[in-house]
Design an enzyme around this catalytic site. Structure first.
Site, PDB file in Angstrom:
ATOM      1  CB  CYS A 280      -1.008  -0.015   1.255  1.00 40.77           C
ATOM      2  SG  CYS A 280      -1.992   1.457   1.446  1.00 40.77           S
ATOM      3  CG  HIS A 307      -4.289  -0.915  -1.200  1.00 39.90           C
ATOM      4  ND1 HIS A 307      -4.696  -0.945   0.392  1.00 39.90           N
ATOM      5  CD2 HIS A 307      -5.072  -1.922  -1.645  1.00 39.90           C
ATOM      6  CE1 HIS A 307      -5.627  -1.763   0.413  1.00 39.90           C
ATOM      7  NE2 HIS A 307      -5.986  -2.449  -0.418  1.00 39.90           N
ATOM      8  CG  HIS A 361      -8.189   6.164   0.752  1.00 43.31           C
ATOM      9  ND1 HIS A 361      -7.517   6.372   1.878  1.00 43.31           N
ATOM     10  CD2 HIS A 361      -8.876   5.012   1.050  1.00 43.31           C
ATOM     11  CE1 HIS A 361      -7.738   5.580   2.881  1.00 43.31           C
ATOM     12  NE2 HIS A 361      -8.307   4.707   2.188  1.00 43.31           N
TER      13      HIS A 361
HETATM   14  C1  DNO Z   1      -8.904   1.967   4.552  1.00 47.35           C
HETATM   15  C2  DNO Z   1      -8.572   0.681   4.176  1.00 47.35           C
HETATM   16  C3  DNO Z   1      -8.073  -0.219   5.430  1.00 47.35           C
HETATM   17  C4  DNO Z   1      -7.908  -1.476   4.826  1.00 47.35           C
HETATM   18  C5  DNO Z   1      -7.376  -2.721   5.824  1.00 47.35           C
HETATM   19  C6  DNO Z   1      -6.979  -3.784   5.181  1.00 47.35           C
HETATM   20  O1  DNO Z   1      -9.450   2.495   3.647  1.00 47.35           O
HETATM   21  O2  DNO Z   1      -7.352   0.800   3.411  1.00 47.35           O
HETATM   22  O3  DNO Z   1      -9.237  -0.398   6.101  1.00 47.35           O
HETATM   23  O4  DNO Z   1      -8.846  -2.066   4.124  1.00 47.35           O
HETATM   24  O5  DNO Z   1      -6.446  -2.161   6.893  1.00 47.35           O
HETATM   25  O6  DNO Z   1      -7.045  -5.141   6.134  1.00 47.35           O
END
Ligand code: DNO
Length: 403
Positions: A280, A307, A361
């Site tokens: 991420c 991500h 996001h």
């Molecule tokens: C928020 C997300 C997190 C993610 C969790 C994965 O937008 O990036 O809630 O889904 O941490 O376990």
């Protein structure tokens, strides 16, 4: 080949329909059985139900985000046996249904944290913001966590005091609610926001970690992996841990998935391809020591999901989110490294060489203001990011072929 175009869909109640996703060019849907309470087994029937709805629209359920790890697993409380058996059963059920990538996190109590869910950009767009002094204001002066002040330098405490004094009682309440309830509600938060004393209940919850420091939490994660990875191997599921967001300790709770070292440590606990990571960019980049390109190069084979998201950074621990290919993270070398990793995998004979990515996001813009969405998940802003990142990939692929 490009990364697999994926999209986080919050299930049948999402204001974006599966038919919309198909139109947007989505190949893989990222979702969870959000209605199943944390810690319960995900039944085969329910998994099949969602899976066939996705497949009926010509896509696949590519990643589970998330199969939540209960607090009782993270703390190894007396309910551990039941919870871990349920977790394993859910993994078996997912494997039986042909869903092979499962994201999870090991953040204690709170998943992600922001201090503003509605920060206005000069052009009228809206993003989420994290301001360290405001967070400390929440911790020390609004939540009033016992001894919280000991966790911060004096300088931050006095800035936090100024922030608190500048806020109305209503603004303080909104801040607390956003952190404890609103941003956690759609992802199995621990707090029940419907009671007026939710802050007290939350404080009590924090106490369940009073005996758990960084080493202890690491030990618990390691034991969790030793328990679940053999099952994941047996049923062909790749687990992938999501990094801490933001990647530093909050509320006196340890955070252990914040750096390249942490990720390597995790991968080494059980040396198996099924023990992987969710890469991420938005989360990892906040730790300015992290070199994202290097993480892809070092841990590439273990990246089962990615991500892509950007940030604008200010002083230490202050940032806001931004357009996917704008901001302070240079997406080009990162995306290139991911595409090269796919090529390496393909050449090594891996059939799961395609890495699903989702535009994480997004900036709330245009028609997003007329549509309901979970914080951080506006349709148009994410769609813009999807388009930009897809164009970037197309150009990089041409470049890679030419060299
Ligand atoms: C928020 C997300 C997190 C993610 C969790 C994965 O937008 O990036 O809630 O889904 O941490 O376990």
């Amino acid at each position: 080949m490009a990364l697999e175009k994926s999209w986080r869909w919050f299930g049948f109640g999402d204001s974006v329909q599966l038919s919309d996703l198909k139109q947007m060019g989505i190949e893989g849907v990222v979702t969870a059985l959000h209605h199943i309470p944390n810690g319960e087994v995900w039944p085969v029937e329910e998994i099949r139900n969602v899976k066939s709805a996705i497949e009926a629209h010509g896509m696949r359920w590519t990643v589970v985000e998330s199969l939540p790890v209960s607090e009782g697993i993270k703390t190894r409380n007396s309910d551990y046996e039941r919870l871990i058996n349920n977790y394993k059963q859910s993994l078996r059920n997912l494997g039986e249904c042909g869903i092979y990538t499962v994201c999870y996190n090991f953040m204690p109590v709170l998943d992600w944290v922001r201090t503003s869910l509605h920060y206005q950009l000069p052009d009228g767009g809206e993003v989420m913001y994290f301001d360290y002094a405001t967070f400390v204001a929440f911790d020390v002066f609004i939540l009033k966590r016992p001894y919280a002040a000991n966790d911060y330098p004096d300088e931050i405490i006095s800035r936090a005091k100024e922030v608190t004094d500048s806020m109305t009682a209503e603004e303080q309440e909104t801040l607390a609610r956003n952190i404890i309830v609103v941003s956690q509600g759609f992802i199995d938060g621990v707090a029940d926001g419907s009671t007026p004393d939710y802050k007290k209940a939350f404080l009590k919850f924090l106490e369940t970690y009073s005996h758990i420091d960084r080493d202890k939490l690491r030990e618990n994660l390691s034991l969790f992996l030793q328990d679940v990875i053999p099952v994941a191997e047996e049923v062909g599921v790749n687990l992938c841990i999501h990094p801490d967001d933001p990647p530093f300790p909050v509320l006196g709770l340890p955070r252990i998935v914040s750096s390249q070292d942490d990720l390597e440590w995790i991968c080494n606990q059980v040396d198996s391809i099924n023990n992987g990571i969710t890469f991420c960019t938005g989360s990892l980049s906040v730790n300015r020591q992290n070199n994202l390109e290097q993480i892809v190069e070092k841990l590439g084979p273990r990246i089962h999901f990615t991500h892509l998201r950007n940030n604008v950074f200010f002083e230490n621990r202050v940032f806001h989110e931004y357009g996917h290919i704008e901001g302070d993270i240079d997406m080009y070398p990162i995306v290139k490294a991911l595409l090269k990793e796919q090529i390496r995998r393909k050449e090594s004979g891996r059939t799961d060489f395609r890495i699903p990515f989702r535009p994480d996001h997004g900036v709330k813009m245009l028609d997003d203001y007329n549509r309901s969405a979970n914080p951080g998940y506006p349709l148009i802003g994410r769609l813009k990011g999807l388009a930009e990142l897809s164009g970037m990939q197309m150009a990089i692929e041409r470049e890679l072929k030419a060299t």
